[in-house]
Each structure stands twice: as structure tokens, then as C-alpha cells.
Design a protein around this motif. Structure first.
Motif, PDB file in Angstrom:
ATOM      1  N   ASN A  40      18.363 -16.831 -55.461  1.00  0.00           N
ATOM      2  CA  ASN A  40      17.385 -17.925 -55.460  1.00  0.00           C
ATOM      3  C   ASN A  40      16.489 -17.738 -54.250  1.00  0.00           C
ATOM      4  OD1 ASN A  40      16.271 -20.671 -54.659  1.00  0.00           O
ATOM      5  ND2 ASN A  40      17.180 -21.161 -56.643  1.00  0.00           N
ATOM      6  N   PHE A  41      15.258 -17.298 -54.518  1.00  0.00           N
ATOM      7  CA  PHE A  41      14.350 -16.949 -53.440  1.00  0.00           C
ATOM      8  C   PHE A  41      14.046 -18.134 -52.536  1.00  0.00           C
ATOM      9  CE2 PHE A  41       9.944 -16.199 -51.870  1.00  0.00           C
ATOM     10  CZ  PHE A  41      10.207 -15.073 -51.108  1.00  0.00           C
ATOM     11  N   ALA A  42      13.855 -19.308 -53.116  1.00  0.00           N
ATOM     12  CA  ALA A  42      13.512 -20.486 -52.313  1.00  0.00           C
ATOM     13  C   ALA A  42      14.610 -20.799 -51.308  1.00  0.00           C
ATOM     14  CB  ALA A  42      13.258 -21.685 -53.223  1.00  0.00           C
ATOM     15  N   LEU A  43      15.876 -20.754 -51.748  1.00  0.00           N
ATOM     16  CA  LEU A  43      16.984 -21.045 -50.843  1.00  0.00           C
ATOM     17  C   LEU A  43      17.138 -19.949 -49.794  1.00  0.00           C
ATOM     18  CD1 LEU A  43      19.676 -22.413 -53.340  1.00  0.00           C
ATOM     19  CD2 LEU A  43      18.129 -23.705 -51.847  1.00  0.00           C
ATOM     20  N   GLU A  44      16.945 -18.698 -50.214  1.00  0.00           N
ATOM     21  CA  GLU A  44      17.080 -17.579 -49.280  1.00  0.00           C
ATOM     22  C   GLU A  44      15.998 -17.627 -48.212  1.00  0.00           C
ATOM     23  OE1 GLU A  44      18.964 -14.409 -52.519  1.00  0.00           O
ATOM     24  OE2 GLU A  44      16.813 -14.463 -52.116  1.00  0.00           O
ATOM     25  N   LEU A  45      14.761 -17.902 -48.621  1.00  0.00           N
ATOM     26  CA  LEU A  45      13.678 -17.958 -47.653  1.00  0.00           C
ATOM     27  C   LEU A  45      13.832 -19.169 -46.740  1.00  0.00           C
ATOM     28  CD1 LEU A  45      11.132 -16.601 -46.651  1.00  0.00           C
ATOM     29  CD2 LEU A  45       9.817 -17.908 -48.332  1.00  0.00           C
ATOM     30  N   ARG A  46      14.324 -20.278 -47.295  1.00  0.00           N
ATOM     31  CA  ARG A  46      14.565 -21.461 -46.465  1.00  0.00           C
ATOM     32  C   ARG A  46      15.583 -21.153 -45.366  1.00  0.00           C
ATOM     33  NH1 ARG A  46      13.895 -26.911 -47.269  1.00  0.00           N
ATOM     34  NH2 ARG A  46      13.308 -26.555 -49.435  1.00  0.00           N
ATOM     35  N   ALA A  47      16.609 -20.361 -45.705  1.00  0.00           N
ATOM     36  CA  ALA A  47      17.617 -19.995 -44.706  1.00  0.00           C
ATOM     37  C   ALA A  47      16.996 -19.168 -43.583  1.00  0.00           C
ATOM     38  CB  ALA A  47      18.753 -19.221 -45.374  1.00  0.00           C
ATOM     39  N   VAL A  48      16.060 -18.268 -43.937  1.00  0.00           N
ATOM     40  CA  VAL A  48      15.379 -17.468 -42.921  1.00  0.00           C
ATOM     41  C   VAL A  48      14.536 -18.367 -42.023  1.00  0.00           C
ATOM     42  CG1 VAL A  48      13.709 -15.631 -42.513  1.00  0.00           C
ATOM     43  CG2 VAL A  48      15.344 -15.424 -44.401  1.00  0.00           C
ATOM     44  N   ILE A  49      13.768 -19.262 -42.641  1.00  0.00           N
ATOM     45  CA  ILE A  49      12.894 -20.143 -41.879  1.00  0.00           C
ATOM     46  C   ILE A  49      13.702 -21.059 -40.968  1.00  0.00           C
ATOM     47  CG2 ILE A  49      11.243 -22.049 -42.095  1.00  0.00           C
ATOM     48  CD1 ILE A  49      10.235 -20.717 -44.660  1.00  0.00           C
ATOM     49  N   ARG A  50      14.822 -21.558 -41.464  1.00  0.00           N
ATOM     50  CA  ARG A  50      15.658 -22.470 -40.686  1.00  0.00           C
ATOM     51  C   ARG A  50      16.327 -21.782 -39.506  1.00  0.00           C
ATOM     52  NH1 ARG A  50      15.002 -28.001 -41.342  1.00  0.00           N
ATOM     53  NH2 ARG A  50      14.315 -28.380 -43.485  1.00  0.00           N
ATOM     54  N   SER A  51      16.340 -20.443 -39.510  1.00  0.00           N
ATOM     55  CA  SER A  51      16.913 -19.718 -38.376  1.00  0.00           C
ATOM     56  C   SER A  51      15.986 -19.723 -37.170  1.00  0.00           C
ATOM     57  CB  SER A  51      17.242 -18.274 -38.775  1.00  0.00           C
ATOM     58  OG  SER A  51      16.060 -17.529 -39.011  1.00  0.00           O
ATOM     59  N   VAL A  52      14.733 -20.131 -37.367  1.00  0.00           N
ATOM     60  CA  VAL A  52      13.792 -20.275 -36.247  1.00  0.00           C
ATOM     61  C   VAL A  52      14.132 -21.568 -35.496  1.00  0.00           C
ATOM     62  CG1 VAL A  52      11.375 -20.546 -35.584  1.00  0.00           C
ATOM     63  CG2 VAL A  52      11.985 -19.067 -37.518  1.00  0.00           C
ATOM     64  N   PRO A  53      14.462 -21.482 -34.219  1.00  0.00           N
ATOM     65  CA  PRO A  53      14.849 -22.680 -33.453  1.00  0.00           C
ATOM     66  C   PRO A  53      13.636 -23.536 -33.107  1.00  0.00           C
ATOM     67  CG  PRO A  53      14.829 -20.797 -31.997  1.00  0.00           C
ATOM     68  CD  PRO A  53      14.523 -20.267 -33.383  1.00  0.00           C
ATOM     69  N   LYS A  54      13.098 -24.217 -34.110  1.00  0.00           N
ATOM     70  CA  LYS A  54      11.847 -24.944 -33.943  1.00  0.00           C
ATOM     71  C   LYS A  54      11.916 -25.970 -32.813  1.00  0.00           C
ATOM     72  CE  LYS A  54      10.537 -28.574 -35.940  1.00  0.00           C
ATOM     73  NZ  LYS A  54      10.104 -29.708 -36.791  1.00  0.00           N
ATOM     74  N   ASP A  55      13.030 -26.692 -32.726  1.00  0.00           N
ATOM     75  CA  ASP A  55      13.142 -27.742 -31.712  1.00  0.00           C
ATOM     76  C   ASP A  55      13.072 -27.165 -30.300  1.00  0.00           C
ATOM     77  OD1 ASP A  55      13.341 -29.599 -33.718  1.00  0.00           O
ATOM     78  OD2 ASP A  55      15.525 -29.738 -33.642  1.00  0.00           O
ATOM     79  N   LYS A  56      13.743 -26.024 -30.085  1.00  0.00           N
ATOM     80  CA  LYS A  56      13.717 -25.398 -28.760  1.00  0.00           C
ATOM     81  C   LYS A  56      12.318 -24.876 -28.439  1.00  0.00           C
ATOM     82  CE  LYS A  56      18.583 -24.010 -28.583  1.00  0.00           C
ATOM     83  NZ  LYS A  56      19.525 -22.860 -28.464  1.00  0.00           N
ATOM     84  N   ILE A  57      11.671 -24.265 -29.432  1.00  0.00           N
ATOM     85  CA  ILE A  57      10.323 -23.751 -29.219  1.00  0.00           C
ATOM     86  C   ILE A  57       9.353 -24.895 -28.954  1.00  0.00           C
ATOM     87  CG2 ILE A  57       8.385 -22.571 -30.334  1.00  0.00           C
ATOM     88  CD1 ILE A  57      10.432 -20.841 -31.803  1.00  0.00           C
ATOM     89  N   GLU A  58       9.504 -25.965 -29.702  1.00  0.00           N
ATOM     90  CA  GLU A  58       8.651 -27.143 -29.525  1.00  0.00           C
ATOM     91  C   GLU A  58       8.801 -27.719 -28.121  1.00  0.00           C
ATOM     92  OE1 GLU A  58       9.353 -31.065 -31.695  1.00  0.00           O
ATOM     93  OE2 GLU A  58       7.821 -30.092 -32.933  1.00  0.00           O
ATOM     94  N   LYS A  59      10.043 -27.819 -27.663  1.00  0.00           N
ATOM     95  CA  LYS A  59      10.303 -28.348 -26.317  1.00  0.00           C
ATOM     96  C   LYS A  59       9.721 -27.436 -25.249  1.00  0.00           C
ATOM     97  CE  LYS A  59      14.099 -29.509 -23.160  1.00  0.00           C
ATOM     98  NZ  LYS A  59      15.570 -29.578 -23.002  1.00  0.00           N
ATOM     99  N   LEU A  60       9.865 -26.112 -25.434  1.00  0.00           N
ATOM    100  CA  LEU A  60       9.337 -25.156 -24.459  1.00  0.00           C
ATOM    101  C   LEU A  60       7.820 -25.248 -24.389  1.00  0.00           C
ATOM    102  CD1 LEU A  60       9.810 -22.741 -22.544  1.00  0.00           C
ATOM    103  CD2 LEU A  60       9.602 -21.245 -24.550  1.00  0.00           C
ATOM    104  N   ILE A  61       7.167 -25.283 -25.544  1.00  0.00           N
ATOM    105  CA  ILE A  61       5.704 -25.385 -25.561  1.00  0.00           C
ATOM    106  C   ILE A  61       5.252 -26.695 -24.933  1.00  0.00           C
ATOM    107  CG2 ILE A  61       3.691 -25.597 -27.070  1.00  0.00           C
ATOM    108  CD1 ILE A  61       5.021 -23.634 -28.963  1.00  0.00           C
TER     109      ILE A  61
END
Length: 240
Positions: A40-61
Motif C-alpha cells: 500500500n503505497f499511501a501507508l508506506e510513503l506516510r511511514a517515510v514522511i513520519r520519520s522526519v522529526p517535524k517537531d524537533k525541526i520546527e523547534k530548531l527553526i
């Protein structure tokens, strides 16, 4: 940050043609007790995207944007009209547009939506959450150093690159298409606007070479950032 979301867009249409010869059926094999779940491409790609630590990057920026004058200048440059035009020039390249179409199509076919990329959108507040933030910033080079410490470039590449653990046919096709964008990246950077933006980033203090190495490693165009930790290969192996 536009370049974060831009990295994963893609898609081309697949066509099926009727066979002119009789179909040869494979022999029925006995059931071995295991069933491989469909990809399931949607679930697989979502897993890749979710591996990006958005909250940490957001806090750093947020920390650097509110407290560091050098970084504020960088953000102004990234959001300038020349930078926006270069961004539009890149995403309007035929290869990039095909990739965008392919990703959108595969997401829809797998029951997903391009909205999964909304996870990568950043929300920056205008006040320091903690008083000490103003004392821990260290210019653009400091930001780059902290960013590479929290951004899991090797993990994301591992999730995308075909291997013994990554056997998804659609993720493998996405990887092939990302690898094939190397000439586009180099072509746009070689244009006069690309050279102007790169020079401006360097003038502001950005380690342009380090940023370039990170991008090239992330999309399979180079193994420079990992030395001998991973086997080397020619990116052209993924083009066909």
C-alpha cells in the motif's frame, strides 16, 4: 521550508495493453501457510514522511528565527522573489512534473491523498517558549550543525532505497525516479539564477558544499556523507 516538501513529489501514468497471444497460466502452488500482505503505497510513503522529526525541526527553526540575526537573513533570502522563481523553475521541469503526477496517481490508487505531505508543514510561533533560547543560537553554521544532528538522512534513505528490508515495488519505483532527478538538479543549479542564489547563500555563511552533499546523499546521487559505512554504487544503475 519549501525544499523539505519538494523532495518527495512524483508520478507518471501506467497503461495496460491486451496481449496478442494466449495467456500462459503459472502452475498453482500449494499454500504454505503464509500470506504476504499487498503493498500500500499511501501507508508506506506516510511511514517515510513520519520519520522526519517535524517537531524537533520546527523547534530548531523557531529558536534560530526568533534569536539569531544571521539566520533571519537566511530566511529572508530563502523567501525572496529570486529564490521563489528558482523554486518554481525547478518544480516546473518536465521530469519533476511527471514525478508529481506519478505520486499523486499512486496515492489515489492506494486510497491515500497528497494531503499526507501536510505533515511536513511548519508552524512557527512568534515568542520564545523558553528564556534561554536567546543564549543557545550560534549563527547559520550552528543551525546547520544542529540540523544534521536531528535530521535522519540515513534512516530516510534506508526506507526508500531498495534493499533486503525494503522490497516494496512502488517505493523502489519512487526511489528510481528520485535518483533520475540528478540531472535536473544540476541543470537548474547551473542556470544564472541558480548560481546567484548559491552565491548569496554562501555569502550569508551557509556551508553550501555540506548542504549539497546532504541533498545528493538523501536522493541517492552520492554516498559522500557516509564514507565507507554503506556500499558504493553508480546512481545510473537506478535510471532504467
Amino acid at each position: 521550508m519549501r525544499f523539505i516538501g519538494c523532495a518527495f513529489l512524483a508520478f507518471t501514468c501506467l497503461a495496460a495493453f491486451p496481449s496478442a497471444t494466449p495467456v500462459l497460466l503459472a502452475p498453482i502452488r500449494p499454500y504454505n501457510g503464509t500470506v504476504t500482505p499487498p503493498s500500500n503505497f499511501a501507508l508506506e510513503l506516510r511511514a517515510v514522511i513520519r520519520s522526519v522529526p517535524k517537531d524537533k525541526i520546527e523547534k530548531l527553526i523557531q529558536t534560530y528565527l526568533l534569536n539569531d540575526i544571521e539566520f533571519q537573513g537566511l530566511i529572508r533570502a530563502v523567501n525572496s522573489l529570486p529564490a521563489y522563481r528558482l523554486y518554481r523553475q525547478f518544480i516546473n521541469q518536465p521530469e519533476v512534473r511527471q514525478l508529481q503526477q506519478w505520486i499523486t496517481q499512486q496515492l489515489i490508487l492506494s486510497g491515500g491523498s497528497p494531503k499526507i505531505f501536510e505533515y511536513l508543514e511548519l508552524e512557527i510561533k512568534i515568542f520564545n517558549k523558553y528564556p534561554y533560547w536567546s543564549q543557545i543560537v550560534n549563527g547559520i553554521r550552528g543551525f546547520q550543525t544542529e540540523f544534521v544532528q536531528i535530521y535522519p538522512v540515513q534512516l530516510i534513505r534506508t526506507l526508500l532505497e531498495p534493499s533486503a528490508s525494503q522490497t516494496s515495488p512502488l517505493l523502489s519505483e519512487l526511489w528510481r525516479r528520485l535518483v533520475a532527478l540528478r540531472p535536473v538538479y544540476e541543470r537548474v543549479l547551473a542556470t544564472p539564477p541558480g548560481k546567484v542564489i548559491a552565491a548569496e547563500l554562501q555569502r550569508l555563511g551557509v556551508d553550501v558544499g555540506g548542504l549539497d552533499a546532504l541533498i545528493r546523499y538523501q536522493f541517492g546521487w552520492s554516498n559522500v556523507t557516509v564514507g565507507n559505512s554503506f556500499p558504493n554504487y553508480d546512481y545510473a544503475d537506478y535510471l532504467y
